[in-house]
Design a protein around this motif. Structure first.
Motif, PDB file in Angstrom:
ATOM      1  N   GLY A 289       0.797  -1.225   0.000  1.00 48.92           N
ATOM      2  CA  GLY A 289       0.000   0.000   0.000  1.00 48.92           C
ATOM      3  C   GLY A 289       0.827   1.272   0.000  1.00 48.92           C
ATOM      4  O   GLY A 289       0.273   2.363  -0.125  1.00 48.92           O
ATOM      5  N   ASP A 290       2.135   1.164   0.153  1.00 48.74           N
ATOM      6  CA  ASP A 290       3.001   2.346   0.135  1.00 48.74           C
ATOM      7  C   ASP A 290       3.487   2.574  -1.293  1.00 48.74           C
ATOM      8  O   ASP A 290       4.129   1.711  -1.877  1.00 48.74           O
ATOM      9  CB  ASP A 290       4.178   2.152   1.073  1.00 48.74           C
ATOM     10  N   ASP A 291       3.191   3.754  -1.822  1.00 49.62           N
ATOM     11  CA  ASP A 291       3.543   3.995  -3.209  1.00 49.62           C
ATOM     12  C   ASP A 291       5.025   4.270  -3.420  1.00 49.62           C
ATOM     13  O   ASP A 291       5.599   3.847  -4.417  1.00 49.62           O
ATOM     14  CB  ASP A 291       2.742   5.171  -3.752  1.00 49.62           C
ATOM     15  N   LYS A 292       5.644   4.994  -2.520  1.00 48.41           N
ATOM     16  CA  LYS A 292       7.014   5.396  -2.766  1.00 48.41           C
ATOM     17  C   LYS A 292       7.979   4.243  -2.527  1.00 48.41           C
ATOM     18  O   LYS A 292       7.698   3.303  -1.790  1.00 48.41           O
ATOM     19  CB  LYS A 292       7.392   6.583  -1.882  1.00 48.41           C
ATOM     20  N   ILE A 293       9.130   4.327  -3.201  1.00 46.50           N
ATOM     21  CA  ILE A 293      10.222   3.376  -3.005  1.00 46.50           C
ATOM     22  C   ILE A 293      11.334   4.094  -2.265  1.00 46.50           C
ATOM     23  O   ILE A 293      11.738   5.197  -2.654  1.00 46.50           O
ATOM     24  CB  ILE A 293      10.734   2.855  -4.362  1.00 46.50           C
ATOM     25  N   ILE A 294      11.816   3.508  -1.190  1.00 43.92           N
ATOM     26  CA  ILE A 294      12.949   4.050  -0.449  1.00 43.92           C
ATOM     27  C   ILE A 294      14.180   3.243  -0.843  1.00 43.92           C
ATOM     28  O   ILE A 294      14.324   2.073  -0.479  1.00 43.92           O
ATOM     29  CB  ILE A 294      12.747   3.963   1.075  1.00 43.92           C
ATOM     30  N   PHE A 295      15.040   3.869  -1.625  1.00 42.69           N
ATOM     31  CA  PHE A 295      16.260   3.212  -2.089  1.00 42.69           C
ATOM     32  C   PHE A 295      17.392   3.441  -1.088  1.00 42.69           C
ATOM     33  O   PHE A 295      17.505   4.497  -0.499  1.00 42.69           O
ATOM     34  CB  PHE A 295      16.714   3.801  -3.440  1.00 42.69           C
ATOM     35  N   GLY A 296      18.250   2.429  -0.934  1.00 46.42           N
ATOM     36  CA  GLY A 296      19.511   2.599  -0.223  1.00 46.42           C
ATOM     37  C   GLY A 296      20.605   2.887  -1.230  1.00 46.42           C
ATOM     38  O   GLY A 296      20.332   3.424  -2.316  1.00 46.42           O
ATOM     39  N   LYS A 297      21.832   2.531  -0.892  1.00 45.05           N
ATOM     40  CA  LYS A 297      22.948   2.766  -1.807  1.00 45.05           C
ATOM     41  C   LYS A 297      23.174   1.590  -2.748  1.00 45.05           C
ATOM     42  O   LYS A 297      23.868   1.720  -3.750  1.00 45.05           O
ATOM     43  CB  LYS A 297      24.230   3.047  -1.022  1.00 45.05           C
ATOM     44  N   GLY A 298      22.608   0.435  -2.444  1.00 38.05           N
ATOM     45  CA  GLY A 298      22.706  -0.708  -3.323  1.00 38.05           C
ATOM     46  C   GLY A 298      24.069  -1.372  -3.350  1.00 38.05           C
ATOM     47  O   GLY A 298      25.004  -0.984  -2.648  1.00 38.05           O
ATOM     48  N   THR A 299      24.162  -2.410  -4.178  1.00 34.59           N
ATOM     49  CA  THR A 299      25.400  -3.140  -4.408  1.00 34.59           C
ATOM     50  C   THR A 299      25.822  -2.932  -5.849  1.00 34.59           C
ATOM     51  O   THR A 299      25.039  -3.195  -6.772  1.00 34.59           O
ATOM     52  CB  THR A 299      25.224  -4.657  -4.175  1.00 34.59           C
ATOM     53  N   ARG A 300      27.048  -2.478  -6.038  1.00 35.79           N
ATOM     54  CA  ARG A 300      27.574  -2.326  -7.405  1.00 35.79           C
ATOM     55  C   ARG A 300      28.150  -3.668  -7.825  1.00 35.79           C
ATOM     56  O   ARG A 300      29.153  -4.123  -7.287  1.00 35.79           O
ATOM     57  CB  ARG A 300      28.635  -1.230  -7.438  1.00 35.79           C
ATOM     58  N   LEU A 301      27.504  -4.309  -8.776  1.00 36.04           N
ATOM     59  CA  LEU A 301      27.924  -5.624  -9.268  1.00 36.04           C
ATOM     60  C   LEU A 301      28.747  -5.460 -10.540  1.00 36.04           C
ATOM     61  O   LEU A 301      28.280  -4.869 -11.509  1.00 36.04           O
ATOM     62  CB  LEU A 301      26.700  -6.502  -9.543  1.00 36.04           C
ATOM     63  N   HIS A 302      29.954  -5.996 -10.497  1.00 31.52           N
ATOM     64  CA  HIS A 302      30.821  -6.002 -11.681  1.00 31.52           C
ATOM     65  C   HIS A 302      30.880  -7.419 -12.227  1.00 31.52           C
ATOM     66  O   HIS A 302      31.224  -8.351 -11.497  1.00 31.52           O
ATOM     67  CB  HIS A 302      32.235  -5.551 -11.330  1.00 31.52           C
ATOM     68  N   ILE A 303      30.525  -7.585 -13.474  1.00 33.99           N
ATOM     69  CA  ILE A 303      30.651  -8.880 -14.130  1.00 33.99           C
ATOM     70  C   ILE A 303      31.968  -8.867 -14.893  1.00 33.99           C
ATOM     71  O   ILE A 303      32.191  -8.006 -15.756  1.00 33.99           O
ATOM     72  CB  ILE A 303      29.477  -9.158 -15.079  1.00 33.99           C
ATOM     73  N   LEU A 304      32.807  -9.818 -14.577  1.00 33.53           N
ATOM     74  CA  LEU A 304      34.155  -9.860 -15.145  1.00 33.53           C
ATOM     75  C   LEU A 304      34.219 -10.822 -16.318  1.00 33.53           C
ATOM     76  O   LEU A 304      33.734 -11.950 -16.220  1.00 33.53           O
ATOM     77  CB  LEU A 304      35.153 -10.287 -14.062  1.00 33.53           C
ATOM     78  N   PRO A 305      34.814 -10.395 -17.441  1.00 37.13           N
ATOM     79  CA  PRO A 305      34.881 -11.280 -18.619  1.00 37.13           C
ATOM     80  C   PRO A 305      35.844 -12.439 -18.394  1.00 37.13           C
ATOM     81  O   PRO A 305      36.683 -12.410 -17.516  1.00 37.13           O
ATOM     82  CB  PRO A 305      35.388 -10.343 -19.728  1.00 37.13           C
TER      83      PRO A 305
END
Lengths: 114, 110
Positions: free
Chosen positions: B94-110
């Motif tokens: 029922g809450d419309d807004k999204i509260i974002f944090g800083k997240g995880t920066r994912l690096h995919i390595l070749p």
């Protein structure tokens, strides 16, 4: 492309000027959201509309900020007397139906205040 | 404030499964776990959400622990295009807004 669109994509302005951004949501999406994102941070909620009604505003939305969605379709976000601290990416999102449905984000408008 | 804790960055080899953890120890019974990701210079993109059961879609799987205090997002076969910041979000029904944090920066390595 029928996604959320935002215009302009980039805006450079001088401190003290007014700026206005536009967001066109996905057709028939009744909810429209504005977020702001600064470098290295996640997006921060600013405000949202259900149809033309503005239902919630964050305390981040100072009185220099105003948002409208006059016909329940596109929305505008205006910043008056811009300050350097307003420099950020302004993101728009839209969703359909219930509040917990996924939000579709546009590419954002990057504002730089000199 | 965000109610989630994520590692700031992770690496994963291309073709391997990427497992992104998230702690949400104060989650309430009516709060869902959502995952979004943000590829560089783009807006966030919805990935998946769940309440207490594990969920799977064409993009990823979401594994939520039985006590709901943590979850893991699994990208089964990571590609270079999966390089992005991944946000774990707790959101009340029922809450419309999204509260974002800083997240995880994912690096995919070749």
């Amino acid at each position: 492309d029928t996604g959320v669109s935002q215009d302009p994509r980039h805006k450079i302005t001088k401190r003290g000027q007014n700026v206005t951004f536009r967001c066109d949501p996905i057709s028939e999406h009744n909810r429209l959201y504005w977020y702001r994102q600064t470098l290295g941070q996640g997006p921060e909620f600013l405000t949202y509309f259900q149809n033309e009604a503005q239902l919630e505003k964050s305390r981040l939305l100072s009185d220099r900020f105003s948002a409208e969605r006059p016909k329940g379709s596109f929305s505008t976000l205006e910043i008056q007397r811009t300050e350097q601290g307003d420099s950020a990416m302004y993101l728009c999102a839209s969703s359909m139906g219930q509040s917990y449905n996924e939000q579709f984000f546009g590419p954002g408008t990057r504002l730089t205040v000199l | 404030d965000a109610k989630t804790t994520q590692p700031p960055s992770m690496d994963c080899a291309e073709g391997r499964a990427a497992n992104l953890p998230c702690n949400h120890s104060t989650i309430s019974g009516n709060e869902y776990v959502y995952w979004y990701r943000q590829i560089h210079s783009q807006g966030p993109q919805y990935i998946i959400h769940g309440l207490k059961n594990n969920e799977t879609n064409e993009m990823a799987s979401l594994i939520i622990t039985e006590d709901r205090k943590s979850s893991t997002l699994i990208l089964p076969h990571a590609t270079l295009r999966d390089t992005a910041v991944y946000y774990c979000i707790v959101r009340p029904l029922g809450d419309d807004k999204i509260i974002f944090g800083k997240g995880t920066r994912l690096h995919i390595l070749p």
